[in-house]
Design a protein around this motif. Structure first.
Motif, short mmCIF file in Angstrom:
data_model
loop_
_atom_site.label_atom_id
_atom_site.label_comp_id
_atom_site.label_asym_id
_atom_site.label_seq_id
_atom_site.Cartn_x
_atom_site.Cartn_y
_atom_site.Cartn_z
N ASN A 75 0.81 -1.21 0.00
CA ASN A 75 0.00 0.00 0.00
C ASN A 75 0.85 1.27 0.00
OD1 ASN A 75 -3.18 -0.13 0.34
ND2 ASN A 75 -2.29 -2.02 1.13
N VAL A 79 0.49 2.88 -3.66
CA VAL A 79 -0.38 4.06 -3.56
C VAL A 79 0.46 5.33 -3.60
CG1 VAL A 79 -1.98 5.32 -2.06
CG2 VAL A 79 -2.28 2.87 -2.43
N PHE A 84 -2.57 3.58 -6.77
CA PHE A 84 -3.44 2.42 -6.66
C PHE A 84 -2.62 1.18 -6.32
CE2 PHE A 84 -2.50 3.23 -11.17
CZ PHE A 84 -1.78 2.10 -11.50
N THR A 85 -3.31 0.20 -5.74
CA THR A 85 -2.69 -1.11 -5.47
C THR A 85 -3.09 -2.04 -6.62
OG1 THR A 85 -4.59 -1.94 -4.25
CG2 THR A 85 -2.88 -0.79 -2.98
N HIS A 88 -6.86 -2.39 -6.47
CA HIS A 88 -7.51 -1.16 -6.93
C HIS A 88 -7.51 -1.11 -8.46
CE1 HIS A 88 -6.31 1.20 -3.03
NE2 HIS A 88 -7.39 0.47 -2.85
N VAL A 95 -6.59 5.89 -5.52
CA VAL A 95 -6.53 6.85 -4.42
C VAL A 95 -6.07 8.19 -4.99
CG1 VAL A 95 -5.49 7.37 -2.18
CG2 VAL A 95 -5.96 4.99 -2.82
N ALA A 109 0.59 8.25 1.76
CA ALA A 109 0.35 6.82 1.57
C ALA A 109 0.69 6.05 2.84
CB ALA A 109 1.18 6.30 0.40
#
Length: 144
Positions: A75, A79, A84-85, A88, A95, A109
């Protein structure tokens, strides 16, 4: 001292007639840039967790603490750099910072990820559909 009135606005959700969730944040009601739905968030979270379990099983014999640390690292790095992961991205969410900056950045993050790993901040949402982990980091999870 903090009183109930100071935090009551987000605990009680959006007041009636204030429009769709996210509108006060300047987000569109639907389509790209709108708030990510629970139907996208939950599967993305599970995909990320299972991927981290796999990495933990390969590298650390499946240790639960190692899985959590792999999840935290995923993460923070993804992020922070990409927004994004893996989960995601596959589910079409990302995000974003509320101040419209192009990147979330490693500090935000890290704050978001640590709060996410504590679980409780992630399951307490405000009227705009943001968890406390997003509020603490000044971020929002949106559809891409």
């Amino acid at each position: 001292m903090v009183s109930r009135e100071d935090i009551g606005s987000w605990l009680e959700g959006a007041p009636a007639g204030d429009g769709p969730a996210g509108e006060r944040l300047g987000l569109p009601a639907e389509g790209p840039g709108s708030l990510a739905t629970l139907g996208r968030r939950v599967p993305a979270l599970f995909l990320d967790w299972f991927a981290c379990m796999g990495v933990s099983a390969l590298l650390f014999d499946g240790n639960a603490t190692a899985t959590l640390l792999v999840f935290l690292a995923e993460n923070v790095v993804l992020v922070g750099l990409l927004g994004f992961t893996l989960g995601h991205r596959i589910f079409g969410i990302g995000v974003r910072r509320l101040d419209r900056a192009p990147f979330v950045g490693p500090l935000r993050a890290a704050v978001r990820s640590v709060l996410l790993c504590l679980v409780i901040p992630a399951v307490v949402w405000d009227g705009d559909g943001r968890g406390l982990h997003d509020r603490g980091a000044g971020t929002v999870l949106v559809r891409l």
